[in-house]
Design a protein around this motif. Structure first.
Motif, short mmCIF file in Angstrom:
data_model
loop_
_atom_site.label_atom_id
_atom_site.label_comp_id
_atom_site.label_asym_id
_atom_site.label_seq_id
_atom_site.Cartn_x
_atom_site.Cartn_y
_atom_site.Cartn_z
N GLU A 87 0.73 -1.50 -0.04
CA GLU A 87 0.11 -0.11 0.16
C GLU A 87 0.81 1.22 -0.03
OE1 GLU A 87 -3.52 0.17 -0.35
OE2 GLU A 87 -3.18 -2.16 -0.67
N MET A 88 1.85 1.18 0.72
CA MET A 88 2.96 2.46 0.73
C MET A 88 3.49 2.71 -0.67
SD MET A 88 4.56 2.79 4.48
CE MET A 88 5.07 1.05 4.73
N HIS A 89 3.95 1.48 -1.35
CA HIS A 89 4.50 1.48 -2.58
C HIS A 89 3.44 2.13 -3.54
CE1 HIS A 89 7.23 0.64 -5.96
NE2 HIS A 89 5.97 -0.08 -6.52
N ILE A 90 2.32 1.62 -3.65
CA ILE A 90 1.20 2.32 -4.57
C ILE A 90 0.93 3.72 -4.05
CG2 ILE A 90 -1.10 2.44 -4.65
CD1 ILE A 90 -1.18 -0.79 -4.19
N ALA A 91 0.75 4.11 -2.91
CA ALA A 91 0.80 5.58 -2.66
C ALA A 91 2.04 6.32 -3.14
CB ALA A 91 0.75 5.68 -1.09
N GLN A 92 3.32 5.79 -2.93
CA GLN A 92 4.33 6.46 -3.22
C GLN A 92 4.48 6.71 -4.73
OE1 GLN A 92 8.35 4.20 -2.81
NE2 GLN A 92 8.89 5.90 -1.42
N THR A 93 4.14 5.72 -5.53
CA THR A 93 4.38 5.90 -7.11
C THR A 93 3.14 6.42 -7.66
OG1 THR A 93 3.70 3.48 -7.12
CG2 THR A 93 5.99 3.94 -6.97
N SER A 94 2.19 6.58 -6.96
CA SER A 94 0.86 7.21 -7.40
C SER A 94 0.30 6.15 -8.60
CB SER A 94 0.93 8.62 -8.17
OG SER A 94 1.26 9.37 -7.01
N MET A 95 0.38 4.95 -8.32
CA MET A 95 0.06 3.74 -9.13
C MET A 95 -1.61 4.04 -9.42
SD MET A 95 0.56 -0.24 -8.59
CE MET A 95 2.30 0.04 -8.13
N PRO A 96 -1.88 4.04 -10.88
CA PRO A 96 -3.14 4.11 -11.33
C PRO A 96 -4.26 2.91 -10.77
CG PRO A 96 -1.73 4.46 -13.08
CD PRO A 96 -1.02 3.96 -12.05
N LYS A 97 -5.28 3.01 -10.11
CA LYS A 97 -5.99 2.13 -9.66
C LYS A 97 -6.50 1.13 -10.95
CE LYS A 97 -9.66 1.42 -6.44
NZ LYS A 97 -10.64 2.38 -5.43
N TYR A 98 -6.69 0.03 -10.73
CA TYR A 98 -6.82 -1.12 -11.83
C TYR A 98 -5.91 -1.24 -12.90
CZ TYR A 98 -11.37 -0.53 -8.85
OH TYR A 98 -12.22 -0.69 -8.26
N SER A 99 -4.87 -0.67 -12.97
CA SER A 99 -3.81 -0.77 -13.72
C SER A 99 -3.26 -2.29 -13.59
CB SER A 99 -2.76 0.11 -13.58
OG SER A 99 -2.06 -0.02 -12.40
N LEU A 100 -2.65 -3.04 -14.59
CA LEU A 100 -2.37 -4.29 -14.40
C LEU A 100 -1.35 -4.48 -13.10
CD1 LEU A 100 -2.15 -7.09 -15.77
CD2 LEU A 100 -0.53 -6.49 -17.27
N LYS A 101 -0.45 -3.42 -13.05
CA LYS A 101 0.46 -3.64 -11.70
C LYS A 101 -0.10 -3.74 -10.73
CE LYS A 101 5.00 -1.77 -10.42
NZ LYS A 101 5.93 -0.73 -10.61
N TRP A 102 -1.37 -2.65 -10.79
CA TRP A 102 -2.12 -2.53 -9.21
C TRP A 102 -2.83 -3.94 -8.99
CZ3 TRP A 102 -7.24 -2.91 -8.06
CH2 TRP A 102 -7.56 -2.24 -6.98
N ILE A 103 -3.27 -4.39 -10.24
CA ILE A 103 -4.13 -5.71 -9.91
C ILE A 103 -3.35 -6.69 -9.39
CG2 ILE A 103 -5.35 -7.42 -11.15
CD1 ILE A 103 -6.61 -5.41 -12.92
#
Length: 474
Positions: free
Chosen positions: A420-436
């Motif tokens: 979760e911290m990595h997702i927040a840090q990189t502003s990872m788009p929700k529902y992107s392949l990496k996010w999934i």
């Protein structure tokens, strides 16, 4: 007395050479000392129970699960290492503790949940280590008794005196001020972990080379022969949990990283230390697990040194168990220091004007120099060690409860928060392949934690039914 200051407290922005840019004591840790901390935290005496875990899973699932959790632990640890500074992993503001990192990236209720999981786990581990270390000390006496009187003699010995000895040693070592001063103890403990792991591995190889046949199978213990169907399920759950938690050191990763000097960047150094630590432990885990299973087969004991999978040479068994005890002395401090720091930091902020809490008194120690004693630190840490020893003496089956604590902390601390911290840090788009894919990994590990928790509850119920208080514990 050293008084912590902020950079703004100094005239013209000049920072003394012995301080970092944030006014704290300059860090001197390297990838070597960080690796020693990791190895001390990861390679516990649980390495000697991996033969039992592989026996429950068999030749196919055992190695696969060992390697899978090695990869998961390394991957999520690299994510957590990048969260040490915020918002940028290299130039951002330092987070001194795991809770600070969660506060910086996620905030809200998640900070309290992180603290509950982290510090609850640390308390449980220190109690569990008190029990385990005393078991190794008892094993030394029992080994000599078996050698002298024969293997048929019970050779019962109480754990309680050894818990008291372990507690007395920890009272002294607990006066080490902080994690930064702990490197020498971690290096010693890491050497001890290599020593007893190597002895256990060597004895297993000798047993296999001796030609003794041990019954093994692709799927592990056999239903209807070794165990019932329900026992097979519960043991499989417990074995998966044992392997998953055997790798986990995320509880203290940020605190370890906070000992590393700032050049090169801490996250780069920590990733190198993590690579060395996890790869080293994986090699030992796979060797001890697989060779141990080959040596003992489906009848592998829970711990083939303290459980007397070997009786001879008795002196080598004694050396191995002494090494386990010394290792756990250091490991106790690795897990206790973050808890000590949290309580003392909170009290200093809460009662900043209280001299009992804040004053340091210099004492000249021969061959060392001036050692600063804080009365509050002396009293509170001593009381903590005494309380953990008392709980260990009252509930000697606490290791089963520790498995439940581990199950509750593995998913949030090793997987959920780093992702979760990595997702927040990189502003990872929700529902992107990496996010999934990140979410799938998190959910799979949550299921593993729930499975392990179920196995731990079943083991705890079994231990409670068999528990007979006020009798010597072997």
């Amino acid at each position: 007395m050293f008084i912590e200051k902020n950079p703004g407290d100094y005239e013209n922005g000049d920072i003394p050479e012995n301080l970092d840019d944030d006014g704290r004591v300059k860090r001197t840790g390297t990838w070597v000392t960080a690796s020693a901390h990791i190895i001390t935290a990861v390679i516990g005496s649980g390495v000697l129970s991996l033969a039992w875990a592989v026996a429950q899973l068999g030749w196919v699932a055992g190695p696969i699960i060992l390697m899978a959790f090695s990869f998961i632990t390394y991957f999520t640890s690299t994510l957590l290492a990048d969260s040490y500074r915020a918002p940028d992993p290299v130039h951002g503001t330092r987070n001194y503790t795991y809770m600070d990192a969660v506060r910086a990236y996620l905030g809200g209720r998640k900070v309290q949940l992180c603290g509950l999981a982290q510090y609850g786990n640390l308390i449980g581990i220190t109690i569990g280590y008190t029990i385990t270390a005393s078991t190794s000390m008892v094993a030394v006496r029992r080994s000599n008794c078996f050698h002298k009187h024969g293997h048929h003699v019970k050779c019962q010995t109480s754990n309680y005196p050894f818990m008291i000895i372990f507690g007395c040693i920890q009272i002294i070592l607990s006066q080490i001020p902080n994690f930064h001063k702990l490197s020498w103890l971690s290096i010693l403990a890491a050497i001890m972990s290599f020593a007893y792991s190597s002895i256990g591995l060597g004895l297993s190889i000798a047993k296999v080379a001796g030609g003794e046949h041990a019954r093994t199978s692709l799927t592990g213990v056999t239903v209807g022969v070794d165990v019932s169907g329900s026992e097979k399920v519960w043991r499989t759950f417990q074995a998966i949990g044992d392997i998953a938690f055997a790798y986990a050191f995320s509880t203290v990763l940020i605190e370890i990283q906070d000992t590393i000097k700032s050049s090169p960047p801490e996250n780069k150094t920590m990733k190198r230390a993590t690579s060395v630590g996890v790869s080293t432990t994986t090699i030992f885990y796979v060797l001890c697990g697989l060779v141990g299973y080959a040596a003992f087969g489906n009848d592998a004991p829970g711990n083939f040194l303290t459980g007397f999978g070997f009786y001879e040479p008795f002196w080598l068994i004694d050396v191995a168990n002494v090494c386990i005890a010394i290792h756990l002395i250091g490991a106790y401090q690795v897990f206790a220091q973050p808890l000590f720091g949290f309580v003392e930091g909170w009290c200093s902020k809460r009662w900043s004007d209280n001299t009992f809490i804040t004053n340091e008194h210099g004492v000249n120690v021969p061959f060392y120099g001036v050692f600063y004693i804080n009365v509050f630190r002396l009293v509170w840490r001593t009381m903590y060690v005494i309380l953990t020893a008392l709980v260990a003496m009252i509930f000697p089956f606490f290791n089963e409860f520790l498995g439940l604590i581990g199950a509750g902390s593995f998913w949030p601390l090793t997987v959920y928060f780093p992702i979760e911290m990595h997702i927040a840090q990189t502003s990872m788009p929700k529902y992107s392949l990496k996010w999934i894919w990140f979410k799938i990994l998190s959910w799979v590990c949550l299921i593993v934690s729930l499975i392990a928790a179920a196995g731990s509850v079943q083991g705890l119920i079994r231990s409670l039914r068999a528990y007979k208080p006020f009798q010597n514990q072997d």
